[in-house]
Design an enzyme around this catalytic site. Structure first.
Site, PDB file in Angstrom:
ATOM      1  N   PRO A   1      68.835   9.396  53.586  1.00 44.06           N
ATOM      2  CA  PRO A   1      67.375   9.343  53.707  1.00 44.06           C
ATOM      3  C   PRO A   1      66.814  10.524  54.504  1.00 44.06           C
ATOM      4  O   PRO A   1      67.576  11.230  55.182  1.00 44.06           O
ATOM      5  CB  PRO A   1      67.134   8.037  54.457  1.00 44.06           C
ATOM      6  CG  PRO A   1      68.434   7.387  54.648  1.00 44.06           C
ATOM      7  CD  PRO A   1      69.507   8.292  54.250  1.00 44.06           C
TER       8      PRO A   1
ATOM      9  N   GLY B   1      68.863  14.323  59.988  1.00 40.46           N
ATOM     10  CA  GLY B   1      69.582  15.461  60.543  1.00 40.46           C
ATOM     11  C   GLY B   1      70.347  16.304  59.539  1.00 40.46           C
ATOM     12  O   GLY B   1      71.166  17.126  59.938  1.00 40.46           O
TER      13      GLY B   1
ATOM     14  N   THR C   1      69.260  18.773  57.520  1.00 40.17           N
ATOM     15  CA  THR C   1      68.923  20.188  57.661  1.00 40.17           C
ATOM     16  C   THR C   1      69.396  20.719  58.996  1.00 40.17           C
ATOM     17  O   THR C   1      69.929  21.834  59.080  1.00 40.17           O
ATOM     18  CB  THR C   1      67.392  20.386  57.563  1.00 40.17           C
ATOM     19  OG1 THR C   1      66.923  19.614  56.476  1.00 40.17           O
ATOM     20  CG2 THR C   1      67.037  21.825  57.371  1.00 40.17           C
TER      21      THR C   1
ATOM     22  N   SER D   1      70.938  -5.489  43.587  1.00 38.05           N
ATOM     23  CA  SER D   1      71.225  -6.269  44.789  1.00 38.05           C
ATOM     24  C   SER D   1      70.125  -7.266  45.148  1.00 38.05           C
ATOM     25  O   SER D   1      70.274  -8.036  46.086  1.00 38.05           O
ATOM     26  CB  SER D   1      71.509  -5.343  45.968  1.00 38.05           C
ATOM     27  OG  SER D   1      70.362  -4.659  46.327  1.00 38.05           O
TER      28      SER D   1
ATOM     29  N   LYS E   1      71.021  -1.594  55.033  1.00 35.29           N
ATOM     30  CA  LYS E   1      70.343  -2.876  54.850  1.00 35.29           C
ATOM     31  C   LYS E   1      70.293  -3.662  56.158  1.00 35.29           C
ATOM     32  O   LYS E   1      69.261  -4.225  56.519  1.00 35.29           O
ATOM     33  CB  LYS E   1      71.066  -3.679  53.760  1.00 35.29           C
ATOM     34  CG  LYS E   1      70.814  -3.095  52.374  1.00 35.29           C
ATOM     35  CD  LYS E   1      71.601  -3.828  51.315  1.00 35.29           C
ATOM     36  CE  LYS E   1      71.267  -3.222  49.952  1.00 35.29           C
ATOM     37  NZ  LYS E   1      72.148  -3.727  48.905  1.00 35.29           N
TER      38      LYS E   1
HETATM   39  P1  ADP Z   1      66.652  15.794  57.237  1.00 34.62           P
HETATM   40  O1  ADP Z   1      67.037  17.188  56.891  1.00 34.62           O
HETATM   41  O2  ADP Z   1      67.767  14.811  57.053  1.00 34.62           O
HETATM   42  O3  ADP Z   1      65.397  15.322  56.596  1.00 34.62           O
HETATM   43  P2  ADP Z   1      66.162  16.888  59.871  1.00 34.62           P
HETATM   44  O4  ADP Z   1      67.383  17.741  59.956  1.00 34.62           O
HETATM   45  O5  ADP Z   1      64.875  17.562  59.598  1.00 34.62           O
HETATM   46  O6  ADP Z   1      66.382  15.730  58.807  1.00 34.62           O
HETATM   47  O7  ADP Z   1      66.084  16.021  61.209  1.00 34.62           O
HETATM   48  C1  ADP Z   1      64.898  15.541  61.782  1.00 34.62           C
HETATM   49  C2  ADP Z   1      64.908  15.772  63.273  1.00 34.62           C
HETATM   50  O8  ADP Z   1      65.829  14.905  63.912  1.00 34.62           O
HETATM   51  C3  ADP Z   1      65.330  17.172  63.644  1.00 34.62           C
HETATM   52  O9  ADP Z   1      64.516  17.595  64.700  1.00 34.62           O
HETATM   53  C4  ADP Z   1      66.768  17.007  64.110  1.00 34.62           C
HETATM   54  O10 ADP Z   1      67.140  17.989  65.033  1.00 34.62           O
HETATM   55  C5  ADP Z   1      66.752  15.624  64.720  1.00 34.62           C
HETATM   56  N1  ADP Z   1      68.063  14.962  64.608  1.00 34.62           N
HETATM   57  C6  ADP Z   1      68.529  14.279  63.540  1.00 34.62           C
HETATM   58  N2  ADP Z   1      69.745  13.768  63.775  1.00 34.62           N
HETATM   59  C7  ADP Z   1      70.075  14.110  65.029  1.00 34.62           C
HETATM   60  C8  ADP Z   1      71.216  13.861  65.879  1.00 34.62           C
HETATM   61  N3  ADP Z   1      72.259  13.149  65.444  1.00 34.62           N
HETATM   62  N4  ADP Z   1      71.218  14.379  67.109  1.00 34.62           N
HETATM   63  C9  ADP Z   1      70.163  15.104  67.549  1.00 34.62           C
HETATM   64  N5  ADP Z   1      69.054  15.350  66.845  1.00 34.62           N
HETATM   65  C10 ADP Z   1      68.992  14.869  65.584  1.00 34.62           C
END
Ligand code: ADP
Length: 684
Positions: free
Chosen positions: A253, A257, A259, A576, A619
């Site tokens: 989703p 994190g 990206t 489901s 879920k």
């Molecule tokens: P996605 O690419 O999955 O849509 P993003 O990489 O843009 O999500 O993440 C959203 C924000 O949450 C970013 O600022 C990211 O640095 C932070 N983030 C997500 N997962 C983690 C984590 N495990 N630890 C620290 N920061 C996180």
């Protein structure tokens, strides 16, 4: 008037433009263009010299040359292959995500092992001085070098060793270099060849390349060029080996994190990072460019981004590849196949550039919310690394350790200026965000930081040192997330289910109604085909075993049944929800409401058995966020449930069930329960 006359009338190119063309000519050598590109560029410069500078064509030509020369034909950023350092960086920049980090490090480890092994090179030449010289140079580069004085001797060496690369002279007695290459490549498909010769002509070069040589070098050999060429050919072989079938695809989703882990990988291995969103891409030309015959033609995004990065080996993230469109303007997904295929991507052809560009050293990573939507050939190219939703605890820890410090800094604040209490964080996570990831959470924190900035600047209000739940309410307004569950109460015919969507787990309410009619089953609420079939199966099951649940077997006669799944703009599909529909119908037909603190998920068979479902973690976490206390899941999911993190398992009571009967017995609030409740209320 003759054509020749007309050509002569073309105004002379002014000196300033001539020097511009000279500059470009000089740049061709400085950029160290590959031979095929060099020829095309020189041809274009020659053409421009004969073109009237006042014509649009002239400036179009100049723009084209500028673009081509600015591409990173040879620039690479030095790669850091220290796995320990990479692990520290990945750990330092992201909390949790252990399985993701592990997979990434394993992926890189395989490549590093391969690159650390000295390459086995065989040099073949009938001139012993040349043989010794080349051996000396390549041994100094840490390669494992063998030599052979003719083709036959070379073939004999292959009986014991499979060489990575053969550097062979073309003209040799009995067996020439190309014949040797053809003999070897019949058996050893991965051995590369560099052909050298003192009789270099364009024809022999083309012939050698056509027959499968990786490179062609004229004699006398320039040692620097030899070194560089060997390095490039081996690098490409290594990248192809590393990349074969293993482009990583981060799936899950939004906001979890994907990206930012991609960025960390680039950081960890000292590569540059490039991101390109594929969402809504409809036109093939956006990726591959327009042919220059079109007015206003532009290069495609892949080469444009590489040019901007300035290196040919960045980490290149292709975001949301499941959102690519497909229509009459070509199929961007098929270009992705080409871009991600290590067998083809060393010759990627952008229509604007019109010269093949080598993408084989780019480390492509893709992301997708729903991998099921990807075409199978594309899926086949990639290794899926699933990212899953965060628990409330994880969200709070990430907020405290990463998001808050980052937002404070971005708003000119200091960690000593402001802290968040545990209850404030809890309030933000549970009252203002309902999401698998962290986007809204980060936004809410940013919003509080902005408000703090204003308070500090206005000077007439007391500045809080600590944000507590009262401040959260004051800054963010009334909580946005209401617990529909509690507000919905308990009514016969309504059941709560859990489904998986590309935005993570979601709760759904299934509503049912019985009314006079003609035995029609009506389904509404943006349901997909599979869900409609589940509704049909649930109804047939109940009709066939009505008595078992104390339902009149003729309940459908003279009636219609309506099943509606309200709320949420996300189209719902998947098997489901089968058990949820059955439960709602049994509740409707027996008149007993379903407990509103229970949610179910499971695929239903016509005989009333429960089949396992996917997305368990998602879920259960969705249930927790919605205030559900108990989750009923298929007994056959037990192994998957056992494997979940403790934190997830503890977020709701999990009840395994293997049949509709077990679900009904647990979830329906029967008379006795109501009596119990009533007596409790009475006591109070
Ligand atoms: P996605 O690419 O999955 O849509 P993003 O990489 O843009 O999500 O993440 C959203 C924000 O949450 C970013 O600022 C990211 O640095 C932070 N983030 C997500 N997962 C983690 C984590 N495990 N630890 C620290 N920061 C996180």
């Amino acid at each position: 008037m003759s054509i020749f006359k007309k050509t002569e009338e073309v105004p002379k190119v002014p000196d300033s433009d001539l020097s511009r063309l000279d500059e470009l000519r000089r740049a061709v050598n400085e950029v160290f263009l590959p031979e095929h590109a060099c020829k095309s560029v020189i041809k274009e410069i020659d053409r421009l010299e004969k073109t009237d500078p006042s014509l649009a064509e002239y400036s179009i030509g100049l723009n084209y040359l500028d673009f081509i020369l600015a591409l990173p034909w040879n620039n690479t950023s030095g790669e850091n292959l220290d796995l320990g350092r990479a692990e520290r960086i990945l750990d330092g920049e992201h909390l949790g995500l252990d399985h993701v980090k592990e997979r990434i490090l394993e992926h890189m480890a395989a490549g590093i092992m391969f690159s650390k092994k000295p390459s086995k090179i065989l040099v073949v030449d009938d001139e012993s001085i040349a043989l010794e010289n080349i051996r000396h140079v390549l041994t100094k580069e840490n390669h494992d070098v063998s030599i052979a004085g003719n083709g036959q001797a070379a073939l004999e060496l292959f009986e014991h060793t499979e060489f990575d690369l053969v550097v062979t002279d073309l003209k040799m007695e009995k067996m020439n270099g190309i014949q040797l290459m053809e003999r070897v490549q019949q058996k050893f498909h991965h051995t590369r060849f560099i052909i050298t010769t003192g009789y270099a002509t364009v024809e022999t070069a083309v012939d050698a390349l056509k027959k499968g040589a990786a490179h062609y070098l004229p004699k006398p050999l320039k040692l620097d060029t030899l070194r560089q060429t060997v390095k490039e050919v081996l690098n490409r072989k290594r990248t192809i080996h590393m990349a074969r079938g293993t482009v990583l695809c981060f799936a899950g989703p939004p906001g979890i994190g994907k990206t930012s882990v991609g960025r960390s990988i680039a950081h960890a291995f000292d590569r540059k990072f490039v991101g390109l969103s594929m969402a809504g891409l409809r036109d093939e030309a956006e990726l591959r460019g327009h042919r220059r015959t079109y007015v206003g033609a532009l290069p495609g995004r892949i080469l444009t981004e590489l040019q901007r990065a300035g290196v040919k080996n960045p980490v290149f993230m292709l975001d949301e590849i499941d959102k690519i469109g497909q229509d009459f303007r070509g199929d961007p997904a098929s270009i992705l196949l080409e871009v991600l295929d290590p067998q083809q991507n060393d010759r990627f052809l952008d229509y604007y550039a019109d010269i093949p560009f080598d993408l084989s050293q780019v480390m492509f990573i893709t992301t997708a919310n729903a991998v099921e939507k990807l075409p199978p050939p594309l899926l086949d190219r990639m290794e899926i690394i699933p990212f899953s939703s965060y628990t409330i605890g994880e969200k709070k820890r990430i907020a405290r350790d990463y998001l808050i410090p980052r937002q404070l800094k971005a708003h000119g604040l200091d960690e000593t200026d402001l802290t968040f209490t545990e209850t404030a964080l809890d309030g933000i996570v549970q009252g203002y965000t309902r999401e698998a990831g962290l986007r809204n959470l980060e936004r809410a924190i940013a919003s509080i930081c902005r408000k703090m900035d204003r308070i500090i600047l206005s000077q007439d209000v007391e500045v809080p040192q600590e944000i507590d739940e009262g401040d959260v309410l004051r800054f963010l307004g009334p909580p946005k997330i209401v617990h529909e569950i509690r507000e919905n109460g308990e009514r016969p015919g309504v059941a709560t289910g859990l489904v998986w969507t590309e935005f993570g787990g979601q709760i759904i309410f299934v509503e049912t109604a019985l009314m006079k009619g003609n035995q029609n089953l009506i389904t509404t609420g943006s349901l997909g085909e599979v869900l409609k079939e589940s509704a049909q199966t649930a109804l047939s099951f109940i009709r066939s075993s009505a008595e078992q649940f104390g339902i009149d077997p003729n309940f459908f006669k003279g009636n219609d049944i309506h099943i509606h799944i309200p709320a949420g703009s996300v189209p719902k599909d998947g098997p489901s929800a089968g058990i949820t529909i059955a439960l709602a119908l049994i509740s409707l037909l027996t008149g007993h409401p379903v407990r509103n603190d229970v949610a179910v998920s499971g695929e239903l068979t016509l005989s009333g058995r429960l089949l396992p479902v996917s997305g368990l973690r998602e879920k259960i976490l969705a249930a927790q966020q919605a205030g559900i206390k108990t989750v009923i899941l298929p007994a056959r999911n037990e192994v998957g449930i056992e494997a979940l993190d403790r934190e997830v398992k503890e977020s709701a009571a999990i009840v395994p069930a293997d049949s509709v009967e077990t679900v009904v017995n647990f979830a329906l609030r029967r008379q006795e329960d109501s009596d119990d409740r009533r007596s409790e209320v009475m006591k109070a």
